[in-house]
Design a protein around this motif. Structure first.
Motif, PDB file in Angstrom:
ATOM      1  N   LEU A  70       9.470  82.310  78.803  1.00  0.00           N
ATOM      2  CA  LEU A  70      10.227  81.866  79.530  1.00  0.00           C
ATOM      3  C   LEU A  70      11.943  82.144  79.118  1.00  0.00           C
ATOM      4  CD1 LEU A  70      10.396  80.906  82.552  1.00  0.00           C
ATOM      5  CD2 LEU A  70      10.393  78.231  81.430  1.00  0.00           C
ATOM      6  N   ASP A  71      12.052  82.052  78.257  1.00  0.00           N
ATOM      7  CA  ASP A  71      13.920  82.065  77.898  1.00  0.00           C
ATOM      8  C   ASP A  71      14.571  83.599  77.183  1.00  0.00           C
ATOM      9  OD1 ASP A  71      12.548  83.044  75.716  1.00  0.00           O
ATOM     10  OD2 ASP A  71      12.997  81.302  74.379  1.00  0.00           O
ATOM     11  N   GLY A  72      12.821  84.480  78.145  1.00  0.00           N
ATOM     12  CA  GLY A  72      14.031  85.842  77.934  1.00  0.00           C
ATOM     13  C   GLY A  72      12.957  86.115  76.505  1.00  0.00           C
ATOM     14  N   ALA A  85      16.592  75.600  85.115  1.00  0.00           N
ATOM     15  CA  ALA A  85      16.393  75.918  86.305  1.00  0.00           C
ATOM     16  C   ALA A  85      16.875  77.457  85.655  1.00  0.00           C
ATOM     17  CB  ALA A  85      17.731  75.622  87.160  1.00  0.00           C
ATOM     18  N   HIS A  86      17.814  77.992  84.412  1.00  0.00           N
ATOM     19  CA  HIS A  86      18.358  78.814  84.482  1.00  0.00           C
ATOM     20  C   HIS A  86      17.957  79.928  83.676  1.00  0.00           C
ATOM     21  CE1 HIS A  86      21.820  81.649  83.135  1.00  0.00           C
ATOM     22  NE2 HIS A  86      20.325  81.867  81.332  1.00  0.00           N
ATOM     23  N   GLN A  87      16.428  79.145  83.428  1.00  0.00           N
ATOM     24  CA  GLN A  87      15.638  80.374  82.635  1.00  0.00           C
ATOM     25  C   GLN A  87      14.588  81.142  83.693  1.00  0.00           C
ATOM     26  OE1 GLN A  87      13.770  77.857  79.603  1.00  0.00           O
ATOM     27  NE2 GLN A  87      15.459  78.094  78.575  1.00  0.00           N
ATOM     28  N   ALA A 137       1.619  88.595  84.592  1.00  0.00           N
ATOM     29  CA  ALA A 137       1.985  90.493  84.140  1.00  0.00           C
ATOM     30  C   ALA A 137       3.508  90.084  83.566  1.00  0.00           C
ATOM     31  CB  ALA A 137       2.132  91.097  85.009  1.00  0.00           C
ATOM     32  N   ARG A 138       4.851  89.566  83.664  1.00  0.00           N
ATOM     33  CA  ARG A 138       5.688  88.974  82.857  1.00  0.00           C
ATOM     34  C   ARG A 138       6.012  88.320  81.768  1.00  0.00           C
ATOM     35  NH1 ARG A 138      11.633  89.710  82.744  1.00  0.00           N
ATOM     36  NH2 ARG A 138      12.326  87.880  82.302  1.00  0.00           N
ATOM     37  N   MET A 139       5.051  87.121  82.210  1.00  0.00           N
ATOM     38  CA  MET A 139       4.881  86.321  81.608  1.00  0.00           C
ATOM     39  C   MET A 139       3.851  86.230  79.617  1.00  0.00           C
ATOM     40  SD  MET A 139       6.646  84.134  82.486  1.00  0.00           S
ATOM     41  CE  MET A 139       6.972  82.485  80.581  1.00  0.00           C
ATOM     42  N   ALA A 140       3.186  87.724  80.430  1.00  0.00           N
ATOM     43  CA  ALA A 140       1.798  87.890  78.960  1.00  0.00           C
ATOM     44  C   ALA A 140       3.294  88.909  78.215  1.00  0.00           C
ATOM     45  CB  ALA A 140       1.442  89.312  79.836  1.00  0.00           C
ATOM     46  N   ALA A 141       4.100  89.527  78.726  1.00  0.00           N
ATOM     47  CA  ALA A 141       4.711  89.961  77.463  1.00  0.00           C
ATOM     48  C   ALA A 141       6.026  89.346  76.798  1.00  0.00           C
ATOM     49  CB  ALA A 141       5.435  91.119  78.183  1.00  0.00           C
ATOM     50  N   TRP A 142       6.756  88.531  77.848  1.00  0.00           N
ATOM     51  CA  TRP A 142       8.077  87.712  77.629  1.00  0.00           C
ATOM     52  C   TRP A 142       7.399  86.500  77.880  1.00  0.00           C
ATOM     53  CZ3 TRP A 142      11.298  90.947  75.928  1.00  0.00           C
ATOM     54  CH2 TRP A 142      11.741  91.459  77.211  1.00  0.00           C
TER      55      TRP A 142
END
Length: 211
Positions: free
Chosen positions: A47-49, A99-101, A40-45
């Protein structure tokens, strides 16, 4: 760059508990809602935010966290050990920037999964009262009792002071760190007061000749 993966710990329950604070059964119960929140998050964002505006998210072949179990293990191990990002990356086979991402992408995912299960930490007295099924006054009484009556510590050798680098939350107040020796009165009093300008030439020559 090879790194830690879920199958590496799956056969070692005690070590798995040390890494995640969860048993294998508890971990497996968390995987489905965690993965649903992840997609659900990756559908809108991205990996780099940044907002996703083009192609949808897919797991690439060279992705360091290819499976749902690896992604959940990654963020649970980070929260349990609170390692430096460069250490976390090295542990899971990626660089510090990647790793930060992943850390900043998976932290809100884990929180969303815990909320879906009703296990997210209560952030207010009202939420705690609803969780316990009591009034806010009763919930406040419970909180006050926990703050005033900490669990007894069994007698034993004095423990080393906690490192200030660890993630901690404590009461604000005067520092308990001992003062350096140079600030103590008896040490200052024991110093020799030597003023170079008042030393005689003969004493300086004699001291230099001794070397």
């Amino acid at each position: 760059m090879a790194g830690l993966r879920f199958p590496d710990l799956q056969s070692r329950p005690t070590e798995f508990l040390d890494f995640t604070s969860l048993t294998l059964d508890e971990f497996q119960q968390l995987v489905p809602p965690f993965e649903a929140a992840f997609h659900a998050r990756m559908a809108a964002w991205r990996l780099d935010g940044k907002p996703r505006t083009a192609r949808r998210f897919t797991v690439y072949k060279n992705c360091p966290l290819r499976t749902p179990e690896d992604r959940l293990l990654f963020i649970l191990a980070y929260l349990k050990t609170y390692a430096l990002q460069v250490v976390q990356g090295r542990l899971f086979g990626m660089g510090q920037s990647k790793a930060h991402q992943w850390i900043h992408a998976l932290l809100p995912v884990l929180l969303a999964a815990l909320r879906a299960l009703g296990d997210a930490p209560a952030r207010s007295l009202t939420a705690l009262a609803q969780r316990l099924g009591v009034s806010e006054a009763d919930a406040a009484t419970v909180v006050d009792a926990l703050e005033e009556d900490p669990a007894p510590v069994p007698p034993g050798p004095a423990a080393a002071p906690a490192s200030p680098l660890l993630p901690m939350t404590g009461r604000n107040g005067g520092s308990s760190v001992p003062r350096p020796l140079r600030n103590r009165r008896h040490v200052i009093a024991a110093r020799k007061r030597t003023i170079p300008s008042k030393m005689s030439c003969s004493s300086m020559l004699s001291s230099s000749s001794s070397f």
